[in-house]
Design an enzyme around this catalytic site. Structure first.
Site, PDB file in Angstrom:
ATOM      1  N   ARG A  92      34.900 -40.832 -32.710  1.00 10.70           N
ATOM      2  CA  ARG A  92      35.299 -42.220 -33.057  1.00 10.70           C
ATOM      3  C   ARG A  92      35.677 -42.209 -34.530  1.00 10.70           C
ATOM      4  NH1 ARG A  92      29.664 -44.934 -32.276  1.00 10.70           N
ATOM      5  NH2 ARG A  92      30.715 -46.674 -31.273  1.00 10.70           N
ATOM      6  N   GLU A 193      22.051 -49.430 -46.207  1.00 11.36           N
ATOM      7  CA  GLU A 193      21.748 -50.718 -46.845  1.00 11.36           C
ATOM      8  C   GLU A 193      20.632 -50.566 -47.874  1.00 11.36           C
ATOM      9  OE1 GLU A 193      23.701 -50.644 -43.475  1.00 11.36           O
ATOM     10  OE2 GLU A 193      21.580 -50.163 -43.472  1.00 11.36           O
ATOM     11  N   ASN A 235      16.122 -44.637 -36.924  1.00  9.50           N
ATOM     12  CA  ASN A 235      15.296 -44.788 -38.133  1.00  9.50           C
ATOM     13  C   ASN A 235      14.956 -46.246 -38.344  1.00  9.50           C
ATOM     14  OD1 ASN A 235      18.359 -44.569 -38.909  1.00  9.50           O
ATOM     15  ND2 ASN A 235      17.436 -45.992 -40.397  1.00  9.50           N
TER      16      ASN A 235
END
Ligand SMILES: Nc1nc2[nH]c(I)nc2c(=O)[nH]1
Length: 271
Positions: A92, A193, A235
């Site tokens: 992808r 993040e 995770n």
């Protein structure tokens, strides 16, 4: 809205890719497409009989994978139980590669041009729910697209209600009724993040954070395909656990989960 350099008409390119795929695979019409994200790579072997496998780079508009270890092929499989023809998109294009949203959506548009009416989007992601352990599979109930981008161009006001098909989620639950559901938040990436961003994702209703899937789902809906989304939580998202994130651990969790989730996906696809 971002256009990928070099793709003048994304739908014409998808038609070229579908024609090239038909030529190489000898298959006239596909029924279902599967995108195998981190950890899901072994699923293809369990779904059914491989009829053909073509290097992605040999089909117009596809590239060799950006992430080492990702399979870079377009595989045609006859699904064991149903006889349906599946297109497994081993590679992808992630939005963070900077190729633009047309490149990200190309796999979906190619699958639709090749006849597919359903798509299973899988990914690896981080989890916000502390009761979910790494290795947990979560059905995507809805998404929040924080990329600031879209594969849609012009006045294409596409409805995204029930984007992650309730019907297919119900079907998945007949295979494993324990599967939790969650809202998947796509960040642009490629950085993970910050803890503050993860906290924000939770405040706005997110359960999972990742760097794929939402843009592909929008393009799949635009193409009229029914969508099932499956996340492998590899995770705890940043700040939820105490450990820093490591790509190495993400790969290890994906590898450990691969046999189990491949079986799950094969059972769902064979329904
Ligand atoms: N954005 C984001 N993407 C991911 N992909 C995987 I695997 N884990 C994560 C994560 O914690 N955050």
């Amino acid at each position: 809205m971002e256009n990928s350099p070099g793709i003048d008409n994304p739908f014409a390119l998808a038609q070229q890719a579908a024609d090239a795929l038909r030529e190489r695979s000898g298959v006239e019409k596909y029924d279902i497409a599967l995108v195998l994200g981190s950890g899901w790579g072994e699923s293809a072997d369990l779904i059914g009989t491989t009829l053909s496998e073509v290097p992605a780079a040999e089909i117009p508009g596809f590239h060799a994978p950006a992430v080492a270890g990702h399979n870079a092929s377009l595989r045609t499989i006859r699904v064991e139980e149903t006889g349906k023809i599946a297109l497994v998109l081993g590679s992808r294009t992630h939005y963070y590669e900077g190729r633009g949203t047309r490149a990200v959506a190309h796999g979906m548009r190619t699958a639709a041009a090749a006849g597919a009416t359903q798509v299973v989007l899988t990914n690896g992601c981080g989890g916000l729910n502390p009761s979910w352990a790494p290795g947990q599979v979560v059905l995507i109930r809805d998404h929040i697209n924080l990329t600031g981008a879209t594969p849609l161009e012009g006045a294409t006001f596409v409805d995204l209600t029930d984007l992650y098909s309730t019907r297919l989620r119900t079907l998945a639950h007949t295979v494993d009724q324990t599967l939790p559901e969650g809202v998947y938040v796509q960040f642009p990436g490629p950085q993970y993040e910050t803890p503050a961003e993860v906290k924000m994702a939770g405040v706005i209703g997110g359960d999972l954070v990742g760097m794929s899937t939402t843009l592909e789902a929008i393009a799949a809906r635009e193409a009229g395909m029914e969508i099932l989304g499956l996340s492998l939580m590899t995770n705890l998202a940043a700040g939820i656990g105490t450990e820093p994130l490591s790509h190495k651990e993400v790969i290890e969790i994906g590898q450990a989960a691969a046999p189990r989730i491949a079986k799950l996906l094969a059972q769902i696809v064979n329904r």
